[in-house]
Scaffold this motif. Sequence first.
Motif, PDB file in Angstrom:
ATOM      1  N   UNK A  23      -1.711  -0.392  -8.068  1.00 46.57           N
ATOM      2  CA  UNK A  23      -2.883   0.084  -8.809  1.00 46.57           C
ATOM      3  C   UNK A  23      -3.522   1.257  -8.079  1.00 46.57           C
ATOM      4  N   UNK A  24      -3.771   2.347  -8.784  1.00 50.30           N
ATOM      5  CA  UNK A  24      -4.434   3.489  -8.159  1.00 50.30           C
ATOM      6  C   UNK A  24      -5.878   3.136  -7.805  1.00 50.30           C
ATOM      7  N   UNK A  25      -6.252   3.397  -6.543  1.00 52.63           N
ATOM      8  CA  UNK A  25      -7.587   3.004  -6.097  1.00 52.63           C
ATOM      9  C   UNK A  25      -8.378   4.156  -5.486  1.00 52.63           C
ATOM     10  N   UNK A  80       0.865  -1.176   0.000  1.00 53.13           N
ATOM     11  CA  UNK A  80       0.000   0.000   0.000  1.00 53.13           C
ATOM     12  C   UNK A  80       0.900   1.223   0.000  1.00 53.13           C
ATOM     13  N   UNK A  81       0.622   2.148  -0.912  1.00 49.76           N
ATOM     14  CA  UNK A  81       1.419   3.372  -0.968  1.00 49.76           C
ATOM     15  C   UNK A  81       0.490   4.575  -1.013  1.00 49.76           C
ATOM     16  N   UNK A  82       0.738   5.514  -0.120  1.00 48.95           N
ATOM     17  CA  UNK A  82      -0.002   6.772  -0.099  1.00 48.95           C
ATOM     18  C   UNK A  82       0.959   7.875  -0.510  1.00 48.95           C
ATOM     19  N   UNK A  83       0.604   8.602  -1.562  1.00 45.02           N
ATOM     20  CA  UNK A  83       1.481   9.622  -2.134  1.00 45.02           C
ATOM     21  C   UNK A  83       0.785  10.975  -2.056  1.00 45.02           C
ATOM     22  N   UNK A  84       1.283  11.850  -1.197  1.00 42.81           N
ATOM     23  CA  UNK A  84       0.727  13.198  -1.070  1.00 42.81           C
ATOM     24  C   UNK A  84      -0.741  13.217  -0.695  1.00 42.81           C
ATOM     25  N   UNK A  85      -1.191  12.241   0.096  1.00 44.75           N
ATOM     26  CA  UNK A  85      -2.613  12.133   0.438  1.00 44.75           C
ATOM     27  C   UNK A  85      -2.995  13.207   1.451  1.00 44.75           C
ATOM     28  N   UNK A  86      -4.088  13.889   1.182  1.00 44.10           N
ATOM     29  CA  UNK A  86      -4.614  14.897   2.101  1.00 44.10           C
ATOM     30  C   UNK A  86      -6.095  14.645   2.333  1.00 44.10           C
ATOM     31  N   UNK A  87      -6.574  15.127   3.491  1.00 49.39           N
ATOM     32  CA  UNK A  87      -8.000  15.046   3.793  1.00 49.39           C
ATOM     33  C   UNK A  87      -8.420  16.312   4.529  1.00 49.39           C
ATOM     34  N   UNK A  88      -9.375  17.033   3.930  1.00 51.80           N
ATOM     35  CA  UNK A  88      -9.902  18.244   4.550  1.00 51.80           C
ATOM     36  C   UNK A  88     -11.404  18.301   4.299  1.00 51.80           C
ATOM     37  N   UNK A  96      -6.886  14.955  -1.837  1.00 49.09           N
ATOM     38  CA  UNK A  96      -5.788  15.106  -2.786  1.00 49.09           C
ATOM     39  C   UNK A  96      -4.817  13.959  -2.641  1.00 49.09           C
ATOM     40  N   UNK A  97      -4.006  13.740  -3.682  1.00 48.61           N
ATOM     41  CA  UNK A  97      -3.019  12.672  -3.629  1.00 48.61           C
ATOM     42  C   UNK A  97      -3.525  11.358  -4.188  1.00 48.61           C
ATOM     43  N   UNK A 134     -15.577  -2.055  -2.782  1.00 46.34           N
ATOM     44  CA  UNK A 134     -15.630  -3.469  -3.169  1.00 46.34           C
ATOM     45  C   UNK A 134     -14.630  -3.827  -4.257  1.00 46.34           C
ATOM     46  N   UNK A 135     -14.073  -2.814  -4.922  1.00 49.52           N
ATOM     47  CA  UNK A 135     -13.116  -3.073  -5.999  1.00 49.52           C
ATOM     48  C   UNK A 135     -11.664  -2.874  -5.573  1.00 49.52           C
ATOM     49  N   UNK A 136     -11.413  -2.680  -4.283  1.00 46.53           N
ATOM     50  CA  UNK A 136     -10.065  -2.361  -3.824  1.00 46.53           C
ATOM     51  C   UNK A 136      -9.290  -3.573  -3.308  1.00 46.53           C
ATOM     52  N   UNK A 137      -9.961  -4.697  -3.128  1.00 47.69           N
ATOM     53  CA  UNK A 137      -9.265  -5.881  -2.620  1.00 47.69           C
ATOM     54  C   UNK A 137      -8.982  -5.821  -1.137  1.00 47.69           C
ATOM     55  N   UNK A 138      -9.777  -5.017  -0.397  1.00 51.37           N
ATOM     56  CA  UNK A 138      -9.605  -4.866   1.047  1.00 51.37           C
ATOM     57  C   UNK A 138     -10.810  -5.459   1.774  1.00 51.37           C
ATOM     58  N   UNK A 139     -10.595  -5.851   3.018  1.00 47.87           N
ATOM     59  CA  UNK A 139     -11.688  -6.241   3.908  1.00 47.87           C
ATOM     60  C   UNK A 139     -11.462  -5.534   5.234  1.00 47.87           C
TER      61      UNK A 139
END
Length: 376
Positions: free
Chosen positions: A77-79, A15-23, A69-70, A85-90
């Motif tokens: 794969x960009x998700x 899992x890679x988070x690149x420049x992820x922001x949340x506001x 952002x990010x 349901x399409x991210x392969x996570x549970x």
Amino acid sequence: MTAIDTAIRAAAADIELIGVTKAYDAKTVVIPQLDVALRPGEFTVVLGPSGCGKSTLLQMIAGLERVSGGKILIGGREVQNLEPKHRGCAMVFQNYALYPHMTVAENMAYSLKVAGVSKAERAERVATVAKMLGLADFLARKPGQLSGGQRQRVAIGRAIIREPGVLLFDEPLSNLDAQLRHDMRVELADLHRRIGATSVFVTHDQVEAMTLADRILILNKGHIEQFDTPKAIYHHPASIFVAKFIGSPPMNILAVTGDGSALRLADGQVVANFAGKGSFQLGIRPEDITVKAGGPIKAQIRYREDLGSHEILEADIAGQPLRIATPFGAEIDPTSTLSLSFSQARLHLFDNGTSRAISNAFDQTKSAPASVKEYQ
């Protein structure tokens, strides 16, 4: 190893988070900007106080919160724009989120039923997962007939039955009592060794973090304070925040001044040899302080806690609080002035302005600089 174990281990993704922001608006910025990479098959614990952004981070990975952002990459794969349901996570939630009208077997198999998996395969997977989690005798029961620990195992079973490459846990043990939390930590550690999924576990409990994690990501107001192994974080904290957040009791932080030859407290007591000059924050863990006759550092006892295996002494040193962990059976006069010794090899020095750790501050193999500026 079962077919489910093999499938999950094969699906484990980075899992890679690149420049992820949340506001949520201009004034409510939860995560200013975050860059981090989680290795496939790794158990990462995201640790921090309430409101630091750890659950928001987990929900953005899961797709339950949209990023401002990010990019988020899972298995390259960009998700960030994909539905959950399409991210392969549970995901395993704090409140279990079980359907009360369904049996244990029906709860675990529900996502497979929605996905169109055949009844025979659903039954086979349910039996395999139930055996793995010790739920084989409870498949016909409904959630209301289960204990908290059993309901949590059902929630975990419902997650892993989908054979995800990424497992996300949002404070899953917080509703359990102390003994059950311990038991579930053991079960989760054993489960991770068995299935090898990439796991991200959010908690504010440092014991869970220290005992479960391959690496701990410590968040503070949406910023990463440190991302390292539990041992490295405990013994080499990167900041005062980390030093005080990890450890029970936490690290002592004392204001000191360097005069070019030593670090001194406000009353002039020398606590360490040091060739630098300026104001600093000195850290030492309670267990690294020795109480001994003739010790060069003096403190006055204010309070003592007898914990059976050891005692915690609350003392005053040059007007600052100091906690000391003493071994079982130590004879200490509660009315006396304590004579202490600090192990210089276990001391930590932090910049007074940035609160960040100063590397190799007490390395005797190199000459110390003349001022704090040379450390930065």
